[in-house]
Design a protein around this motif. Structure first.
Motif, PDB file in Angstrom:
ATOM      1  N   GLU A  25       0.132  -2.308   4.242  1.00 23.06           N
ATOM      2  CA  GLU A  25      -0.091  -2.951   2.949  1.00 23.06           C
ATOM      3  C   GLU A  25       1.119  -3.757   2.471  1.00 23.06           C
ATOM      4  OE1 GLU A  25      -2.264  -3.934  -0.504  1.00 23.06           O
ATOM      5  OE2 GLU A  25      -2.851  -3.295   1.499  1.00 23.06           O
ATOM      6  N   ILE A  26       2.305  -3.448   2.991  1.00 18.83           N
ATOM      7  CA  ILE A  26       3.516  -4.171   2.575  1.00 18.83           C
ATOM      8  C   ILE A  26       3.369  -5.638   2.974  1.00 18.83           C
ATOM      9  CG2 ILE A  26       6.018  -4.368   2.790  1.00 18.83           C
ATOM     10  CD1 ILE A  26       5.131  -1.758   1.436  1.00 18.83           C
ATOM     11  N   ASP A  65       0.869  -7.477   2.362  1.00 18.45           N
ATOM     12  CA  ASP A  65      -0.542  -7.797   2.534  1.00 18.45           C
ATOM     13  C   ASP A  65      -1.044  -8.572   1.319  1.00 18.45           C
ATOM     14  OD1 ASP A  65      -3.008  -7.091   4.226  1.00 18.45           O
ATOM     15  OD2 ASP A  65      -3.653  -6.447   2.232  1.00 18.45           O
ATOM     16  N   THR A  84      -3.447  -7.994  -0.669  1.00 15.06           N
ATOM     17  CA  THR A  84      -3.742  -7.178  -1.844  1.00 15.06           C
ATOM     18  C   THR A  84      -2.473  -6.750  -2.563  1.00 15.06           C
ATOM     19  OG1 THR A  84      -4.093  -5.310  -0.343  1.00 15.06           O
ATOM     20  CG2 THR A  84      -6.058  -6.375  -1.247  1.00 15.06           C
ATOM     21  N   GLN A  85      -1.362  -6.589  -1.825  1.00 12.04           N
ATOM     22  CA  GLN A  85      -0.105  -6.307  -2.514  1.00 12.04           C
ATOM     23  C   GLN A  85       0.363  -7.550  -3.274  1.00 12.04           C
ATOM     24  OE1 GLN A  85       3.718  -5.617  -0.505  1.00 12.04           O
ATOM     25  NE2 GLN A  85       3.817  -3.693  -1.676  1.00 12.04           N
ATOM     26  N   ALA A  91      -1.482  -7.569  -6.374  1.00 12.07           N
ATOM     27  CA  ALA A  91      -0.908  -6.627  -7.351  1.00 12.07           C
ATOM     28  C   ALA A  91       0.259  -7.266  -8.092  1.00 12.07           C
ATOM     29  CB  ALA A  91      -0.462  -5.341  -6.648  1.00 12.07           C
ATOM     30  N   GLU A 147     -10.025  -6.782  -0.469  1.00  7.33           N
ATOM     31  CA  GLU A 147      -9.932  -5.751   0.562  1.00  7.33           C
ATOM     32  C   GLU A 147     -11.071  -5.850   1.592  1.00  7.33           C
ATOM     33  OE1 GLU A 147      -7.881  -2.428   2.186  1.00  7.33           O
ATOM     34  OE2 GLU A 147      -7.304  -4.065   0.880  1.00  7.33           O
ATOM     35  N   MET A 176      -2.458   3.070  -0.060  1.00  7.19           N
ATOM     36  CA  MET A 176      -2.586   1.861  -0.890  1.00  7.19           C
ATOM     37  C   MET A 176      -1.817   2.022  -2.193  1.00  7.19           C
ATOM     38  SD  MET A 176      -4.497  -0.688   0.342  1.00  7.19           S
ATOM     39  CE  MET A 176      -5.333  -1.512  -0.989  1.00  7.19           C
ATOM     40  N   ALA A 214       1.983   1.742  -1.781  1.00  6.30           N
ATOM     41  CA  ALA A 214       2.455   0.367  -1.600  1.00  6.30           C
ATOM     42  C   ALA A 214       2.271  -0.484  -2.852  1.00  6.30           C
ATOM     43  CB  ALA A 214       1.722  -0.285  -0.426  1.00  6.30           C
ATOM     44  N   ASN A 215       1.220  -0.239  -3.612  1.00  3.48           N
ATOM     45  CA  ASN A 215       0.885  -1.141  -4.711  1.00  3.48           C
ATOM     46  C   ASN A 215       1.388  -0.717  -6.084  1.00  3.48           C
ATOM     47  OD1 ASN A 215      -0.533  -3.341  -3.418  1.00  3.48           O
ATOM     48  ND2 ASN A 215      -2.012  -1.792  -2.833  1.00  3.48           N
ATOM     49  N   ALA A 229       4.660  -2.202  -6.683  1.00  2.00           N
ATOM     50  CA  ALA A 229       4.485  -3.645  -6.844  1.00  2.00           C
ATOM     51  C   ALA A 229       4.072  -3.976  -8.277  1.00  2.00           C
ATOM     52  CB  ALA A 229       3.440  -4.172  -5.863  1.00  2.00           C
ATOM     53  N   ALA A 237      10.055  -7.455  -4.803  1.00  2.00           N
ATOM     54  CA  ALA A 237       9.341  -8.331  -3.865  1.00  2.00           C
ATOM     55  C   ALA A 237      10.276  -9.038  -2.902  1.00  2.00           C
ATOM     56  CB  ALA A 237       8.505  -9.358  -4.633  1.00  2.00           C
TER      57      ALA A 237
END
Length: 191
Positions: free
Chosen positions: A15-16, A18, A20-21, A24, A113, A143, A146-147, A150, A158
């Protein structure tokens, strides 16, 4: 416990960086309301990964153990390669503000996702471990690991995260899982 830990680690690392991150980060910057964003991510992930895990569990009923071993092994190796390819974020994923902060987050995360590497990983992990609840709990926890930072820390972390290194580690884990599966590591699980 292995299914939970592997699922958590794989998804947290994958997820890092990604999309979706990145979503976020954008939602946090746009709305500046971390709690509804975090809860929205949790809800979207539980639904999305619950569905993905159910598909993975269902697939095990369709194919024999030997075929499943090869499909999973190759899938994990493909995930290793895919993890090394940087994601591109589509700004359209974040343009749902008419649903409020929580609703926007749920819809945007669920859609982002779909077909994403963490969703595909959830399918493969559920097929590998044949424990839907534990795999979905692990991938969802990954998830969130990771998020949530964020959302809370945003731009402060970041630019300091070694995304290439994290992706390389995640790819290595996927490759190891793939090779181990191909060489029969899942034999005790029936494939």
């Amino acid at each position: 416990m292995e299914a939970f830990l592997v699922s958590t680690g794989i998804v947290a690392l994958a997820e890092i960086g990604d999309k979706t991150q990145l979503l976020a980060f954008i939602l946090a910057a746009k709305f500046r309301k971390p709690v509804p964003i975090i809860v929205g991510i949790l809800v979207a992930t539980l639904v999305n990964h619950g569905f993905a895990g159910a598909v993975g569990t269902w697939v095990t009923t369709l194919v024999g153990p030997e075929t499943l071993r090869w499909v999973l092994g190759v899938s994990f190796i493909a995930m290793a390669i895919w993890t090394l390819i940087p994601d591109k974020f589509d700004e359209e994923d974040a343009k749902l503000a008419r649903f409020g902060v929580f609703g926007t987050t749920v819809v945007a995360f669920f859609l982002a996702e779909m077909g994403d590497k963490t969703q595909i990983a959830t399918v493969a992990l559920a097929a590998q471990y044949q424990d839907l609840a534990v795999v979905v709990a692990g991938t969802t926890f990954g998830m969130m690991l990771a998020n949530v930072p964020a959302v809370i820390l945003g731009d402060r972390i970041a630019h300091r995260m070694p995304v290439r290194l994290v992706h390389a580690v995640a790819a290595a884990i996927f490759a190891i899982l793939g090779l181990a599966t191909l060489f029969g590591a899942g034999a005790s699980l029936g494939f």
